[in-house]
Scaffold this active site. Structure first.
Site, PDB file in Angstrom:
ATOM      1  N   THR A 101       0.864  -1.182   0.000  1.00  0.00           N
ATOM      2  CA  THR A 101       0.000   0.000   0.000  1.00  0.00           C
ATOM      3  C   THR A 101       0.894   1.223   0.000  1.00  0.00           C
ATOM      4  O   THR A 101       1.636   1.463   0.964  1.00  0.00           O
ATOM      5  CB  THR A 101      -0.911   0.001   1.237  1.00  0.00           C
ATOM      6  OG1 THR A 101      -1.675  -1.206   1.259  1.00  0.00           O
ATOM      7  CG2 THR A 101      -1.862   1.195   1.202  1.00  0.00           C
ATOM      8  N   LYS A 177      -6.814   0.817  -3.599  1.00  0.00           N
ATOM      9  CA  LYS A 177      -6.379   0.223  -2.321  1.00  0.00           C
ATOM     10  C   LYS A 177      -6.489   1.221  -1.181  1.00  0.00           C
ATOM     11  O   LYS A 177      -6.944   0.873  -0.081  1.00  0.00           O
ATOM     12  CB  LYS A 177      -4.951  -0.298  -2.425  1.00  0.00           C
ATOM     13  CG  LYS A 177      -4.400  -0.855  -1.104  1.00  0.00           C
ATOM     14  CD  LYS A 177      -5.254  -2.007  -0.575  1.00  0.00           C
ATOM     15  CE  LYS A 177      -4.882  -2.418   0.851  1.00  0.00           C
ATOM     16  NZ  LYS A 177      -3.573  -3.050   0.957  1.00  0.00           N
ATOM     17  N   LYS A 245       0.102   4.499   8.987  1.00  0.00           N
ATOM     18  CA  LYS A 245       0.662   4.712   7.650  1.00  0.00           C
ATOM     19  C   LYS A 245      -0.428   4.853   6.592  1.00  0.00           C
ATOM     20  O   LYS A 245      -0.433   5.824   5.812  1.00  0.00           O
ATOM     21  CB  LYS A 245       1.586   3.556   7.271  1.00  0.00           C
ATOM     22  CG  LYS A 245       2.064   3.588   5.819  1.00  0.00           C
ATOM     23  CD  LYS A 245       2.886   2.371   5.454  1.00  0.00           C
ATOM     24  CE  LYS A 245       2.083   1.117   5.237  1.00  0.00           C
ATOM     25  NZ  LYS A 245       1.416   1.072   3.912  1.00  0.00           N
TER      26      LYS A 245
END
Length: 301
Positions: A101, A177, A245
């Site tokens: 990702t 995503k 993140k």
């Protein structure tokens, strides 16, 4: 084009997802070369029929298709361009499949960098968790050139039950995503908040779980992650810091076009608070630990 069963495929990164993906490729008849920062993980896979390698470069020397399943862009950079990196050892026309990702703009730039080296690239983030990776039933959100898909052959379908083709160049795979991660992070934060309120009000955790999982307020994340809370098991299948993140990437993407994401911003702050409190490496359900005045299952009364 169908990938020959004898094709050598490399998998770099044998964590919760990569280990299962490598096993799925091996079951599909491919000879799978692997490496990991933990040499014992590669050796364990080799004992089951794969080939252990000491570095990404060694994997690249044997394979024309490399699947990278590391945590983030920085680790992907190291896989490709660090000491023992794969890029210099990859033969022209080889394919690099990136499953992390990352910032979509970074993925777009990586496609161009690899093209300059004569290498093919698929932007291919994954979702579904360790169990679905192990059974070959996860989801891949992919984007890349027709040549990249042709080189991949049936490798994608060997790893995933759902392979979405979202464009003929890198970018859309990573964009979809992070949209998925927006929902996942918000749903986990909301599930934790709901369970915490119930506990604060004196309702038993198992009663909250039983009722909500059979009611309209349920979500996949509530059902999955609050089971971890009930079991008092915060073993990190996906850690708090992953959502620090990933929701950060979501907010960075939206900030570039001045698009408001109030729920994402709040969820991000919740995961940040949990990380700062020392829970960053625990399962992401540990975000519930930021709420005051509650007694969690498994805690001293």
């Amino acid at each position: 084009m169908t990938t020959p069963a004898s094709l050598h495929i490399g998998v770099i990164g044998l964590g919760a997802m990569g280990r299962g993906m490598a096993a799925s490729l091996r079951r599909a008849g491919h000879l799978v070369h692997v490496c990991d920062v933990r040499p014992e993980a590669a050796q364990a896979f080799a004992a089951e029929g794969g080939v252990a390698c000491a570095s990404p470069a060694e994997v690249a020397a044997h394979c024309e298709v490399l699947v990278s399943v590391v945590v983030n862009a920085a680790q992907t950079e190291a896989v490709l361009f660090g000491d023992g990196g794969a890029a210099a050892a990859m033969r022209p026309g080889s394919l690099f499949i990136m499953c992390s990702t990352v910032d979509p703009n970074w993925s777009v730039a990586l496609e161009a960098r690899l093209a300059d080296l004569g290498l093919l690239y698929l932007d291919a983030p994954i979702s579904g968790g360790a169990a679905k990776a192990a059974s070959g039933e996860m989801t891949m959100m992919t984007a890349g050139t027709p040549a990249a898909y042709a080189k991949a052959g049936d490798a994608l379908e060997a790893m995933a039950a759902k392979v979405y083709r979202l464009g003929d160049r890198a970018g859309n795979g990573s964009k979809v995503k992070i949209i998925n991660q927006l929902l996942a992070g918000v749903h986990i934060a909301a599930a934790a908040e709901a369970m915490a309120l119930g506990l604060r009000e004196g309702v038993k955790a198992e009663d909250i779980y039983e009722v909500i999982t059979h009611s309209a307020g349920n979500s996949w994340m509530f059902e999955n992650r609050m089971a971890h809370v009930l079991a008092a098991d915060y073993t990190p299948l996906s850690a708090v810091d992953i959502f620090v993140k990933d929701l950060g990437l979501v907010l960075d993407t939206a900030r570039a076009s001045k698009f408001p994401l109030p729920l994402s911003a709040t969820a991000h702050q919740m995961f940040m608070q949990a990380s700062t409190a020392g829970y960053g490496r625990e399962d992401d359900s540990a975000v519930i630990k930021i709420f005051p005045g509650i007694t969690l299952p498994g805690s001293p009364a």
